[in-house]
Scaffold this active site. Structure first.
Site, short mmCIF file in Angstrom:
data_model
loop_
_atom_site.label_atom_id
_atom_site.label_comp_id
_atom_site.label_asym_id
_atom_site.label_seq_id
_atom_site.Cartn_x
_atom_site.Cartn_y
_atom_site.Cartn_z
N HIS A 304 -4.56 -0.55 1.73
CA HIS A 304 -4.21 -1.56 2.42
C HIS A 304 -3.28 -2.37 2.83
O HIS A 304 -3.47 -3.55 2.09
CB HIS A 304 -5.96 -2.15 2.81
CG HIS A 304 -5.76 -2.97 4.30
ND1 HIS A 304 -6.06 -2.30 5.08
CD2 HIS A 304 -6.46 -4.68 4.08
CE1 HIS A 304 -6.57 -3.82 5.89
NE2 HIS A 304 -6.88 -4.74 5.42
N HIS A 307 -3.24 -4.27 9.65
CA HIS A 307 -2.99 -4.19 11.44
C HIS A 307 -2.27 -4.27 12.03
O HIS A 307 -1.28 -4.61 11.93
CB HIS A 307 -4.58 -5.02 11.71
CG HIS A 307 -5.72 -4.45 11.00
ND1 HIS A 307 -6.30 -5.74 10.07
CD2 HIS A 307 -6.78 -3.51 11.04
CE1 HIS A 307 -7.20 -4.76 9.74
NE2 HIS A 307 -7.57 -4.20 10.61
N ASP A 311 0.59 -6.92 21.53
CA ASP A 311 1.01 -8.19 21.65
C ASP A 311 2.53 -8.49 20.95
O ASP A 311 2.76 -9.83 20.96
CB ASP A 311 0.06 -8.70 21.58
CG ASP A 311 -0.43 -8.92 20.11
OD1 ASP A 311 0.51 -8.75 19.25
OD2 ASP A 311 -1.16 -10.75 20.19
N ARG A 320 3.11 -5.68 17.36
CA ARG A 320 3.25 -6.39 15.34
C ARG A 320 1.95 -5.70 14.68
O ARG A 320 0.73 -5.79 15.17
CB ARG A 320 2.34 -7.52 16.75
CG ARG A 320 2.35 -8.64 14.74
CD ARG A 320 2.37 -10.25 15.96
NE ARG A 320 0.83 -10.04 16.75
CZ ARG A 320 -1.26 -10.12 15.55
NH1 ARG A 320 -0.58 -10.36 14.65
NH2 ARG A 320 -1.37 -9.63 16.91
N CYS A 322 0.58 -6.80 11.84
CA CYS A 322 0.60 -8.00 11.34
C CYS A 322 -0.25 -7.84 9.09
O CYS A 322 -1.46 -7.00 9.69
CB CYS A 322 -0.99 -8.32 11.96
SG CYS A 322 -1.53 -9.63 11.33
#
Length: 349
Positions: A304, A307, A311, A320, A322
């Site tokens: 993981h 995300h 935006d 983006r 993140c």
């Protein structure tokens, strides 16, 4: 909008696992909502253009392709005339640099040709089957030449790829366009399945067992990568970090992001406009915490990462990424050679 991105990204993921199902181009050009009005254009001669087009139509970020004849001695030609007009069979690509880097396009091209062969690719022999990279944008010239220079430095055999400005381009006849889509069993000297396989050697990127990871990683890094935890905002050492280099998967050490694509989004987590290569990340629908998001994982290790949102900077594609800093390890540019990442230096501008 975000729901639409989720749907198309997941469709892309399915196609990448089975690209023969339908034309990937139609999905990938909208998957990240980053279609350009003026994508980058390049012309690649790689032998019979049926296979070259079929291969690149499977590459994420390629928005349009057509086959034609380039750099011959006259402004007009045809399939029957190219041996007399000295044109090369080429595929013209329009690709989105906010999704796929020019160097990744060139690396794919180099992968599917014999760069040392003169006037021959596969079973096809003749000047029309010569290898060549042609450009109408002069800004591409130094990038292409540096790419060839780097490849030549790795071998004593002379590379036979012609590099030149585009001239006398003629679009090929309609029956040649998307030939392998219309004739699935048609002749092709290229293994099209390579398009869905890792572009670089991943054998050196090992995935430790869970017990090994618990010993090697910090508690936070383990929880983030293996249990999908989220680090506190503004807590990562990479949040305001702007050194030149690459960010690799802390689990497998495979490159994930370039400092060239990093920016300060003000959200408290390291943010990027795109992964370093199109095969670095995988995408999954995430319905946790009462939200609908796109989870980003390391495609090779499954770790993981974070995300992706819609935006981001518009001029960079609008996305983006993140990312939890705890899922990353930074490799400074001046250490990339000694640490085995030389081939990724081209992605650090």
């Amino acid at each position: 909008m975000l729901k639409y991105i989720i749907t198309t990204l997941l469709a892309t993921l399915t196609l990448m696992a089975n690209p023969k199902g339908e034309n990937m181009q139609n999905i990938t050009q909208t998957a990240a909502q980053t279609k350009l009005q003026n994508p980058i254009q390049i012309y690649l001669g790689g032998g019979c253009f049926w296979g070259t087009q079929g291969y690149f139509d499977r590459i994420m970020g390629v928005e349009y392709s057509e086959v034609g004849y380039a750099n011959g001695s006259s402004a007009q030609t045809s399939y029957q005339q190219i041996s007399r007009t000295d044109h090369a069979e080429v595929v013209m690509l329009k690709f989105n640099p906010n999704i796929v880097d020019i160097n990744e396009i060139l690396e794919h091209y180099y992968r599917i040709i014999d760069p040392f062969s003169i006037n021959r690719q596969g079973n096809d022999i003749g000047r029309q089957y010569r290898t060549g990279i042609y450009y109408s944008d002069l800004n591409l010239e130094p990038i292409i030449k540096e790419f060839i220079k780097a490849k030549q430095a790795k071998t004593t055999k002379p590379i036979a790829i012609e590099v030149a400005p585009l001239s006398n381009y003629v679009k090929a006849e309609d029956y040649h366009q998307k030939y392998l889509d219309k004739n699935p069993n048609g002749y092709c000297h290229i293994d099209l399945d390579l398009a869905s396989k890792p572009l670089y050697d991943e054998s050196k990127f090992k995935i430790p067992s869970l017990s090994e990871l618990k010993e090697k990683l910090s508690d936070l890094a383990f929880k983030v990568t293996q249990e999908k935890a989220t680090e506190r905002p503004y807590s990562s050492q990479y949040d305001k970090f702007d050194e030149r280099g690459i960010y690799v998967d802390i689990v497998s050490k495979k490159p994930l992001f370039s400092s060239s694509d990093k920016y300060d989004a003000g959200c408290g987590w390291p943010s990027f406009t795109k992964p370093i290569t199109t095969d670095a990340a995988s995408y999954h629908r995430d319905l946790s915490h009462g939200m609908e998001r796109i989870e980003v994982t390391s495609r090779q290790s499954g770790s993981h990462l974070g995300h992706v949102f819609d935006d981001g900077p518009i001029d960079k594609g609008g996305l983006r990424y993140c990312i939890n800093g705890a899922s990353l390890e930074f490799i400074p540019y001046d250490q990339m050679d000694t640490r085995g990442y030389s081939e990724y230096k081209v992605y650090v501008k």
